[in-house]
Design an enzyme around this catalytic site. Structure first.
Site, PDB file in Angstrom:
ATOM      1  N   SER A 172      -4.464   3.197 -18.099  1.00 54.44           N
ATOM      2  CA  SER A 172      -5.886   3.402 -17.822  1.00 54.44           C
ATOM      3  C   SER A 172      -6.460   4.664 -18.478  1.00 54.44           C
ATOM      4  O   SER A 172      -7.573   5.047 -18.157  1.00 54.44           O
ATOM      5  CB  SER A 172      -6.114   3.463 -16.316  1.00 54.44           C
ATOM      6  OG  SER A 172      -5.402   4.525 -15.740  1.00 54.44           O
ATOM      7  N   GLY A 179       0.823  -1.208   0.000  1.00 56.58           N
ATOM      8  CA  GLY A 179       0.000   0.000   0.000  1.00 56.58           C
ATOM      9  C   GLY A 179       0.854   1.253   0.000  1.00 56.58           C
ATOM     10  O   GLY A 179       2.076   1.194   0.191  1.00 56.58           O
ATOM     11  N   PRO A 180       0.233   2.400  -0.187  1.00 51.03           N
ATOM     12  CA  PRO A 180       0.972   3.667  -0.232  1.00 51.03           C
ATOM     13  C   PRO A 180       1.642   3.972   1.116  1.00 51.03           C
ATOM     14  O   PRO A 180       1.292   3.395   2.140  1.00 51.03           O
ATOM     15  CB  PRO A 180      -0.126   4.700  -0.536  1.00 51.03           C
ATOM     16  CG  PRO A 180      -1.296   3.910  -1.005  1.00 51.03           C
ATOM     17  CD  PRO A 180      -1.204   2.579  -0.379  1.00 51.03           C
ATOM     18  N   PRO A 181       2.594   4.909   1.120  1.00 51.60           N
ATOM     19  CA  PRO A 181       3.268   5.279   2.382  1.00 51.60           C
ATOM     20  C   PRO A 181       2.276   5.886   3.374  1.00 51.60           C
ATOM     21  O   PRO A 181       1.313   6.548   2.985  1.00 51.60           O
ATOM     22  CB  PRO A 181       4.302   6.330   1.944  1.00 51.60           C
ATOM     23  CG  PRO A 181       4.426   6.190   0.468  1.00 51.60           C
ATOM     24  CD  PRO A 181       3.132   5.655  -0.029  1.00 51.60           C
ATOM     25  N   LYS A 209      -9.155   5.950  -7.387  1.00 48.79           N
ATOM     26  CA  LYS A 209      -9.683   6.726  -8.505  1.00 48.79           C
ATOM     27  C   LYS A 209     -11.111   7.219  -8.228  1.00 48.79           C
ATOM     28  O   LYS A 209     -11.445   8.374  -8.510  1.00 48.79           O
ATOM     29  CB  LYS A 209      -9.662   5.884  -9.785  1.00 48.79           C
ATOM     30  CG  LYS A 209      -8.246   5.615 -10.298  1.00 48.79           C
ATOM     31  CD  LYS A 209      -8.250   4.714 -11.510  1.00 48.79           C
ATOM     32  CE  LYS A 209      -6.832   4.488 -12.022  1.00 48.79           C
ATOM     33  NZ  LYS A 209      -6.786   3.588 -13.183  1.00 48.79           N
ATOM     34  N   GLY A 225      -0.051   2.759   7.591  1.00 52.38           N
ATOM     35  CA  GLY A 225      -0.024   1.960   8.817  1.00 52.38           C
ATOM     36  C   GLY A 225       0.474   0.534   8.655  1.00 52.38           C
ATOM     37  O   GLY A 225       0.175  -0.325   9.474  1.00 52.38           O
ATOM     38  N   LYS A 226       1.247   0.260   7.580  1.00 44.11           N
ATOM     39  CA  LYS A 226       1.721  -1.110   7.340  1.00 44.11           C
ATOM     40  C   LYS A 226       2.706  -1.548   8.427  1.00 44.11           C
ATOM     41  O   LYS A 226       2.591  -2.629   8.990  1.00 44.11           O
ATOM     42  CB  LYS A 226       2.393  -1.193   5.965  1.00 44.11           C
ATOM     43  CG  LYS A 226       1.487  -0.828   4.799  1.00 44.11           C
ATOM     44  CD  LYS A 226       2.150  -1.036   3.477  1.00 44.11           C
ATOM     45  CE  LYS A 226       3.367  -0.172   3.252  1.00 44.11           C
ATOM     46  NZ  LYS A 226       3.069   1.267   3.213  1.00 44.11           N
ATOM     47  N   THR A 227       3.673  -0.697   8.729  1.00 44.47           N
ATOM     48  CA  THR A 227       4.677  -1.052   9.740  1.00 44.47           C
ATOM     49  C   THR A 227       4.064  -1.115  11.126  1.00 44.47           C
ATOM     50  O   THR A 227       4.339  -2.036  11.904  1.00 44.47           O
ATOM     51  CB  THR A 227       5.829  -0.012   9.718  1.00 44.47           C
ATOM     52  OG1 THR A 227       6.372   0.043   8.406  1.00 44.47           O
ATOM     53  CG2 THR A 227       6.915  -0.399  10.707  1.00 44.47           C
TER      54      THR A 227
END
Length: 772
Positions: free
Chosen positions: A678, A355-357, A721, A360-362
């Site tokens: 796209s 996912g984007p920076p 989008k 909350g991944k970390t």
């Protein structure tokens, strides 16, 4: 043996048996038991005591009680706190339960009392033999079990009546209530003698074995003490002689090896290295290498594991407290925990959060470790380009070290931590080896139970490690590595989600960080929404947290200087703290225009709208593309033009039109590079509008790739989008038909107010786009 029947109040005892001649006390709390004691006190102070077979039974029946009990005299009754009554009794005689008499208030039993003691049938010599045997064995028992030894047996040996002697011995030996019940149930003297003698012999046997074990342990301890003194003396002698302490280091390693929990082959390998170390001179460079190697092996958690928290509700609560949204990730973690609970082991999955920076991944990996009570180790792979960082160096090299994974296990101290492989898409390769290929064995659940680090050389089990990797983009991860991981997409946050995250987490976190107390700073919901839309443009919440931190710092200064005691941030005074707004969304055009179509784009910081402009001018039939378009977008433009030329007759375009006119396609914000598959239908619609002079609806946006025959192909990043379209005030969005399943996964909060039209061909797109 004759008997008489008498009715007596009865108390059921739990885990306790009292014998005749024994003075004992017990607590009663059940209403029936307390009532029985009160009834006994009002009569002859005699009570019948029966022991429960199952101490846990709250309302015992005759089936749950032993049939032989004790008639006892109540000596004292004391009321205790918490509705407890403490009763002191003295055992009088054995008696047998005949039946219970009907009464609801307490147990009233018909008791068969024995009138003969059974001594008449035993000859005098036999009785004397029994007394002497009992005295002898009891003296032997006291020798093993009492501090005073034989002296403790004298008071008992002064009793010369066989039945009283047996009761006295039974009362003095520490045995459980089941054994005492056996003695109580032995009504005749002969039966009682056999039961008591068997118990005494068993207790003497146990005491003998216990003393033998104690002696063996004592001799071992004395031997170890002697060795310790000799070692200490040897150490002092060596120090006096100025010799090194190589031997003592080896001895310390051997002591650590004894305590180490590891497989047999690992211990043998370490012992072999210690033996080599003993024979190496301390001045040799090999000594330092071997010492480092042995210490590394001893510090690794070969068979040491932490216990996972199996509470599913606790895990769910922690994940919900720490993170708003991220439902797929939370659901997957709870599934993993449920499977682990059912299978008791199970292979740990290898999960990759993409996912984007700032989404909350970390931090969710840290929350998962907290929820499962696992040790947490973070390994950042950004910019790592040396294969040895993963697999370790060969220990023959100078300065050799184990790889990051082994170091992670060593610092965790257990073999089943949670290891976060951060930024796995940022690894690179050079002449020193391919880092991604080195990770293939680590991230393969079929192979990583015997992972080989070049430095350690012994296979290490990584199968119980819970690996969580993070990445910003799937495209940058090598395909074989991607194949070994389970992808979970962490998509961009909506404005509503960002508002919730700020209220529940970010504001409190930043206030605490900047020394503000509760109530000193409040930020209104409208100010928060303005901050999200006007001061940050991102998929995550990292910049939003910085802006909240900026407000907290300025508020802290005002409060510290005494200007204010409480500060409230509203939409009207937000500009004072954060300055002018930095961003604004491109809103939908106010009127329909020719050759201008709104497209939708995915960026690394979320979604955005893209206005595509087309102009037609006299020329030679050339096509001109501007706005820093990538190769894919250039090809989409060529395909769109070929399609329009193929259908030009249908739309009444002169066949000489494309020879006599040039077409110029431009995407504004020329400094920003743009690429992706796209924008095909958007450019085709804009070119056809410019060629035919038909106006395109201002409130429509579209996304999708086009083929030469006008089919519309599916695209990615749909949630971002659609979010961009909503923020821009678009009312209708054309989406490829094959993306319908993706739209179903998008929350209603985003799709509310949007008319989503599913299209399979350019004819359907043009039907929606052109005004009537």
């Amino acid at each position: 043996m004759s008997s008489i029947i008498k009715q007596l109040p009865t108390v059921a005892l739990r885990g306790l048996t009292i014998l005749p001649g024994m003075v004992a006390h017990f607590d009663v709390s059940r209403e029936k038991s307390i009532k029985a004691v009160e009834e006994a006190m009002m009569d002859e102070q005699e009570i019948f005591l029966l022991t429960q077979k199952n101490p846990e039974e709250e309302e015992p029946t005759a089936e749950n009680l032993y049939s032989i009990g004790l008639v006892a005299e109540i000596k004292q009754v004391i009321k205790m706190p918490n509705d407890l009554v403490r009763v002191l009794v003295e055992g009088i005689e054995r008696a047998e339960l005949n039946c219970f008499t009907e009464t609801e208030e307490y147990l009233l039993a018909e008791v068969i009392r024995f009138t003969e003691d059974g001594l008449e049938d035993i000859p005098e010599n036999a009785r004397e033999a029994m007394i002497r045997c009992l005295e002898e064995k009891y003296e032997q028992f006291c020798t093993y079990n009492s501090k005073n030894g034989k002296e403790a047996a004298k008071p008992i040996q002064e009793i010369h009546e066989l039945d009283r002697l047996m009761d006295a011995i039974a009362n003095s030996i520490p045995i459980g209530y089941e054994e005492k019940q056996r003695i109580l149930e032995a009504v005749t003297i002969t039966e009682r003698y056999e039961v008591l003698m068997a118990i005494l012999l068993r207790e003497i046997d146990i005491a003998t074995i216990r003393n033998d074990l104690a002696m063996k342990i004592k001799s071992k301890v004395e031997k170890n003490q002697r060795e310790y003194i000799l070692r200490e003396q040897l150490k002092v002698i060596r120090e006096e002689l100025g010799e090194d302490n190589t031997q003592s280091d080896a001895e310390q390693y051997e002591e650590s090896l004894k305590k180490l929990k590891a497989p047999k082959e690992v211990k043998e390998r370490i012992q072999k290295e210690i033996d080599r170390f003993k024979n190496i001179s301390s001045s040799s460079s090999e000594s330092a290498v071997t010492r480092g190697y042995i210490e590394t092996l001893l510090e690794l958690p070969w068979n040491k594991a932490s216990k996972d928290n199996k509470d599913l509700k606790n895990a769910e609560r922690i994940l919900d407290e720490d993170h708003y949204g991220l439902e797929k990730v939370k659901e997957r973690m709870l599934e993993f925990l449920a499977v682990r609970n059912l299978t008791s082991k199970g292979d740990s999955p290898i999960i990759c959060l993409v996912g984007p920076p700032g989404t909350g991944k970390t931090s969710i990996a840290r929350s998962v470790a907290k929820a499962l009570d696992k040790k947490y180790v973070r390994i950042c792979l950004g910019g790592v380009r040396d294969e040895a960082e993963i697999r370790g160096h060969r220990k023959t090299y100078v300065g050799a070290m184990p790889g990051r994974l082994v170091n992670g296990l060593r610092s965790a101290g257990v073999k089943n931590p949670l290891i976060l492989l951060d930024e796995i898409d940022k690894i690179s390769s050079d002449y020193k080896g391919d880092t991604a290929s080195a990770l293939l064995e680590v991230l393969d659940s079929e192979q990583n139970n015997k992972f080989r680090d070049h430095y350690v050389e012994i296979p290490i089990d990584l199968s119980e490690v819970l690996f969580i990797a993070t990445a910003n983009s799937v495209q940058d991860i090598p395909r074989p590595l991607l194949d070994r991981m389970e992808l979970i997409e962490v998509s961009s946050y909506t404005e509503n989600e960002k508002e919730h995250i700020a209220k529940e987490h970010l504001i409190q976190k930043q206030m605490k960080k900047n020394g503000l107390k509760d109530g000193e700073l409040t930020i209104s919901s409208s100010a928060l929404r303005r901050m999200i839309s006007g001061y940050t443009r991102e998929a995550g919440v990292r910049n939003l947290e910085r802006k909240i931190g900026e407000i907290c710092r300025k508020a802290a200064r005002e409060i510290y200087q005494g200007d204010k005691t409480k500060i409230k941030i509203t939409e009207s005074n937000l500009e004072k703290y954060l300055g002018k707004e930095k961003y604004s969304f491109d809103k939908a055009n106010e009127q329909d225009e020719i050759g201008i179509v709104r497209g939708l784009a995915w960026t690394s910081v979320g979604g955005d709208t893209l206005q595509i402009e087309v102009n037609v001018m006299p020329g030679k039939g050339d096509i001109k593309l501007t706005g820093q378009l990538g190769d894919v977008m250039k090809e989409s433009a060529q395909i769109g033009l070929s399609y329009i030329r193929a259908i030009s007759k249908k739309w009444g375009i002169d066949k000489e039109f494309f020879k006599e006119n040039d077409i110029h396609i431009h995407v504004p914000e020329g400094a920003v590079p743009k690429d992706g598959p796209s924008a095909g239908i958007t450019m085709a619609t804009a070119m056809l509008s410019a060629a035919t002079g038909k106006k395109v609806r201002a409130d429509i946006a579209m996304t999708g790739e086009i083929t030469l025959r006008g089919r519309v192909l599916p695209i990615g990043g749909l949630k971002e989008k659609l979010l961009a379209a909503k923020n821009a005030g678009i009312k209708t969005v054309c989406v490829p038909k094959k993306n319908e399943k993706d739209v179903e996964e998008v929350s209603a909060e985003i799709t509310k107010g949007l008319e989503i039209v599913y299209v399979e061909s350019m004819d359907e797109v043009l039907e929606q786009a052109f005004t009537a």
